[in-house]
Scaffold this active site. Structure first.
Site, PDB file in Angstrom:
ATOM      1  N   ASP A   1       7.436  23.103   3.200  1.00 32.66           N
ATOM      2  CA  ASP A   1       6.911  22.891   1.846  1.00 32.66           C
ATOM      3  C   ASP A   1       7.972  22.368   0.880  1.00 32.66           C
ATOM      4  O   ASP A   1       7.674  22.101  -0.274  1.00 32.66           O
ATOM      5  CB  ASP A   1       6.317  24.203   1.315  1.00 32.66           C
TER       6      ASP A   1
ATOM      7  N   SER B   1       1.650  22.324  -4.708  1.00 31.60           N
ATOM      8  CA  SER B   1       0.924  22.214  -3.443  1.00 31.60           C
ATOM      9  C   SER B   1      -0.514  22.688  -3.616  1.00 31.60           C
ATOM     10  O   SER B   1      -0.770  23.677  -4.306  1.00 31.60           O
ATOM     11  CB  SER B   1       1.608  23.062  -2.365  1.00 31.60           C
TER      12      SER B   1
ATOM     13  N   GLN C   1      -0.082  17.848   4.123  1.00 27.83           N
ATOM     14  CA  GLN C   1      -0.203  18.582   2.861  1.00 27.83           C
ATOM     15  C   GLN C   1      -0.711  17.652   1.757  1.00 27.83           C
ATOM     16  O   GLN C   1      -0.329  16.485   1.708  1.00 27.83           O
ATOM     17  CB  GLN C   1       1.157  19.154   2.434  1.00 27.83           C
TER      18      GLN C   1
END
Length: 286
Positions: free
Chosen positions: A203, A228, A278
């Site tokens: 991430d 995110s 993502q």
């Protein structure tokens, strides 16, 4: 083992407060919310604590629902969806202040032989030939921002193959980036731990490729606001997070205030270990 890595491993060692309930703490945040990679890694650890030891994660799918409060504990509630002969499925809800902040579904599998093929590893410079992120950051960012980033990422050795967004502001280029990473210290031989740490790192830089396409530097320079939204990972082959891994990332699309990043993680000897996708909020401040 570095003190920073020791502190990160301590964060992933969740407290079990009931049969399927776990409590995690947070570290100091660079922004006023919990780092998404931490929540995803802790949720995966919580799920894994309820799964037989011969089954490793092969995929996870997650949504970030609310910003986490770094000053409060997070409770992870695990739902034992299914225990099959080969596969185990778990659902995890992370809760703070009575509200869900994160939702994860993860599937675990016993090892078995099967068909084998993979996409070839792309070319990349030797990680040992590249400067560390800690060496690069002070050259391109204000001292206070660089110091906070170095502290937040001290558990991981990150090495950029090319200039990251915050080092190339104003220069749009191909929406692709490569980062080598490994933990700053050796880890125990626990497959779940290595997968959780790769989840944590995944991430950190995945949406960088979105920024590169537009010459934006990201939150570190204040020209983009981001967060995110969802995160998916598929774990194809065993790997160690304390050995060099190549994070090959690209962005196929950005629109409607969102950017999509997709990536593959390879071991240094060329095995495809993980696929990651993502989507995140990517907004230009008005």
């Amino acid at each position: 083992m570095t003190e920073a890595l020791d502190a990160l491993l301590d964060l992933l060692d969740l407290e079990q407060i009931e049969r399927d309930y776990f409590r995690g703490r947070s570290r100091s945040a660079l922004v006023p919310r919990v780092f998404g990679g931490q929540v995803a890694a802790q949720a995966l650890v919580a799920a894994g604590r309820t799964v037989p030891g011969d089954r490793a994660p092969h995929s996870l799918h997650a949504y970030f629902l609310r910003a986490g409060d770094p000053g409060a504990p997070i409770v992870y509630m695990v739902d034992r969806i299914r225990d099959g002969r080969s596969f185990t499925t778990r659902r995890v809800v992370a809760v703070q202040h009575g509200n869900p902040i994160f939702h994860l579904s993860a599937s675990f599998q016993t090892y078995e032989e099967g068909l084998e093929h993979q996409t070839d590893m792309p070319s990349a410079p030797d990680p040992e030939s590249l400067p560390t992120a800690a060496e690069m950051l002070p050259r391109h960012l204000p001292a206070d921002v660089a110091e906070r980033l170095i502290e937040a990422r001290a558990a991981v050795d990150l090495r950029y193959a090319d200039a990251p967004p915050w080092a190339s502001v104003g220069t749009a280029r191909e929406p692709r980036s490569q980062v080598w990473f490994r933990t700053n210290g050796k880890l125990a031989d626990d497959p779940l731990l290595h997968i959780a740490l790769a989840t944590y790192v995944s991430d950190m830089t995945l949406l960088d490729s979105v920024l590169l396409a537009h010459g934006r530097g990201g939150w570190a320079v204040g020209d983009v606001v981001g967060a995110s939204l969802d995160h998916a990972m598929w774990f194809h082959r065993p790997f160690r997070a304390d050995e060099w891994l190549l994070y090959d990332q690209e962005s196929p699309s950005a629109s409607a205030g969102r950017g999509l990043g997709q990536a593959r993680i390879y071991t240094q000897d060329g095995r495809l270990a993980v696929t990651v996708i993502q989507e995140g909020v990517v907004r230009v401040p008005r």
